[in-house]
Scaffold this motif. Structure first.
Motif, PDB file in Angstrom:
ATOM      1  N   MET A   1      31.351  49.731  44.904  1.00 23.87           N
ATOM      2  CA  MET A   1      32.372  48.757  44.510  1.00 23.87           C
ATOM      3  C   MET A   1      31.835  47.877  43.388  1.00 23.87           C
ATOM      4  N   ALA A   2      32.642  47.680  42.327  1.00 24.87           N
ATOM      5  CA  ALA A   2      32.222  46.873  41.187  1.00 24.87           C
ATOM      6  C   ALA A   2      32.040  45.419  41.608  1.00 24.87           C
ATOM      7  N   LYS A   3      31.047  44.786  40.993  1.00 24.05           N
ATOM      8  CA  LYS A   3      30.805  43.385  41.293  1.00 24.05           C
ATOM      9  C   LYS A   3      31.898  42.518  40.667  1.00 24.05           C
ATOM     10  N   ASN A   5      33.663  39.628  38.604  1.00 26.32           N
ATOM     11  CA  ASN A   5      33.270  38.822  37.447  1.00 26.32           C
ATOM     12  C   ASN A   5      33.712  37.381  37.636  1.00 26.32           C
ATOM     13  N   GLN A 121      41.625  39.709  44.773  1.00 29.25           N
ATOM     14  CA  GLN A 121      41.519  41.130  45.082  1.00 29.25           C
ATOM     15  C   GLN A 121      42.635  41.586  46.010  1.00 29.25           C
TER      16      GLN A 121
END
Length: 467
Positions: A1-3, A5, A121
């Protein structure tokens, strides 16, 4: 999973680097901006889940970023000093997710960022649920008057904010329904809605009910209890009759709002809790503050989004609409089949002042339905109460000869209102209010009492007229 920003907009290098170090250690990607220009460039070229925003920037006011934000903008978290709380509140009203007061603890910073990122999210994962558009029904409310349409719009606008909402209104106007509507319309709707009545719980137990306790903390504490704040984690905590809260507990509530941490009675450990606070009162909070019963600093923490509910008598045709809908519902509950209001009942409903508002109307209808002999509802309003508000209002008007209309007139006898011809309803309303204030020698609370309205209604109108 992308961190996720995170954009940090802060002109102090030491503070910006300090925030960045804590966030990077927690697994976030961080971008720094020291000016408005740099922040705008970063926002136009990248996607951020959250943004820390210092309002005092070298090349302008940070509020302009909030005013120009788009639907895909990050969740803005304002960082401010104690002396700038009014500007932080202005930011919340423009859609900021939350605000932090310098110096910011690492725990508070990370818990706020985490909540903001989680909300963004979650919004990306699901399409907006959409709110009911039926003019007569809205999340538990029934009504299509202009006054209620304004309430609905406010709820829609602030539902997804973390900003605290302070609901005022007379008893029976639907303050808990408002809190439930705010929760149901928000992205927190899948989590708990917890209501606690600050006036119904003894002072010595309220802290435990609110923050929980550990076993053995006091006599009768035979097991651990998490408390309302922890039970509402991720959801909404509704504090009804907030002005009834004892002063010592107000201090602890203020501490909770500032830090986001709760400490159970008998425990030495504090833990973070993410709740949206909605509170309500039927008292005049400004009077409670002036008389020393409610802390001013707590009020300004809670009154980020003020929401006033109109009295039933201020809602025009909603009265009959509500009566019909409630009567049908109560008749079904009581197993009475189809019933309808008589013409005499409709006339009484329109003439009555309804000091108990929707709750009084509901109780009157239930009593009439339960005792009805046929399928027609004959509502019984105690003698001498119908039209009381109308008489109070008429008593504030000067007659054409300049003489006041007697306040103790019996019934609703015809009154010569020819002196009002050519005036708009807004102008007549202003005459009524200003005449009442003059009669009470400038006492707003007594003027409001004589007109059977909430003092905050008059304060709001005076502020509008003087702006």
């Amino acid at each position: 999973m992308a961190k996720p920003n995170v954009l940090i907009i802060e002109d102090s290098p030491s503070l910006a680097l300090g925030y960045a170090a804590q966030l990077e250690e927690a697994g976030y990607l961080v971008t720094l901006a020291a000016t408005l220009a740099e922040a705008r460039e970063a926002l136009s070229s990248g996607t951020f889940a959250a943004a820390l925003l210092d309002l005092q920037l070298p090349d302008g006011d940070g509020l302009t970023l909030l005013e120009a934000r788009t639907e895909d903008a990050p969740a803005f978290i304002v960082i401010t000093s104690d002396g700038s709380l009014s500007r932080a509140i202005a930011a919340m009203r423009l859609g900021a997710f939350d605000f932090l007061v310098k110096p910011v603890s690492g725990t508070r910073l990370l818990s706020t960022i985490r909540s903001a990122v989680d909300q963004v999210q979650a919004a990306h994962k699901q399409a907006p649920k959409g709110l009911p558009k039926d003019d007569e029904r809205f999340h538990g409310f029934i009504g299509r008057s202009l006054a209620m349409q304004q309430v609905y719009r406010t709820i829609e606008q602030v539902a997804n904010s973390r900003a605290a909402v302070f609901v005022t209104g007379e008893s029976g106007t639907g303050k808990e329904v408002t809190a439930e509507a705010l929760h149901a319309a928000s992205r927190r709707s899948s989590r708990a809605f917890v209501a606690i009545n600050c006036g119904a719980i003894p002072e010595n137990l309220l802290e435990s009910e609110l923050f929980g306790h550990v076993k053995g903390a006091f006599t009768g504490a035979v097991e651990n209890r998490i408390g309302a704040a922890k039970a509402a984690d991720g959801g909404t905590l509704f504090l009804d009759e907030i002005c009834e809260m004892e002063l010592k507990l107000q201090v602890k509530l203020l501490r909770f709002l500032q830090t986001g941490l709760i400490q159970q009675v008998g425990s030495s450990r504090a833990e973070p809790v993410d709740v949206r606070i909605v509170c309500a009162t039927n008292r005049d909070p400004f009077r409670e503050i002036s008389e020393g019963r409610f802390r001013e600093d707590l009020f300004y923490r809670l009154n980020v989004i003020p929401l006033h509910l109109p009295a039933l008598r201020e809602r025009g045709g909603d009265i009959l609409l509500l009566a019909e809908r409630l009567a049908a519902s109560i008749a079904r509950e009581e197993g009475r089949g189809e019933m309808e209001l008589s013409n005499a009942s409709r006339a009484q409903i329109l003439a009555h002042a309804w000091p108990g508002n929707v709750r009084e109307l509901q109780n009157s209808l239930r009593r009439a339905i339960v005792t009805a002999l046929g399928n027609e509802i004959e509502i019984d309003i105690p003698h001498g109460t119908a039209g009381r508000t109308a008489r109070a209002a008429l008593a504030t008007f000067p007659s054409p000869q300049g003489m006041p209309v007697p306040a103790d007139m019996q019934g609703l006898a015809p009154v010569n209102l020819s002196g009002l011809e050519g005036l708009t309803l807004a102008e007549v309303e202003r005459m009524v209010i200003e005449a009442a204030i003059e009669r009470q020698n400038g006492n707003i609370t007594q003027a409001a009492k004589s007109l059977a309205v909430n003092p905050s209604t008059i304060y709001r109108k005076l502020e509008k007229w003087n702006s």
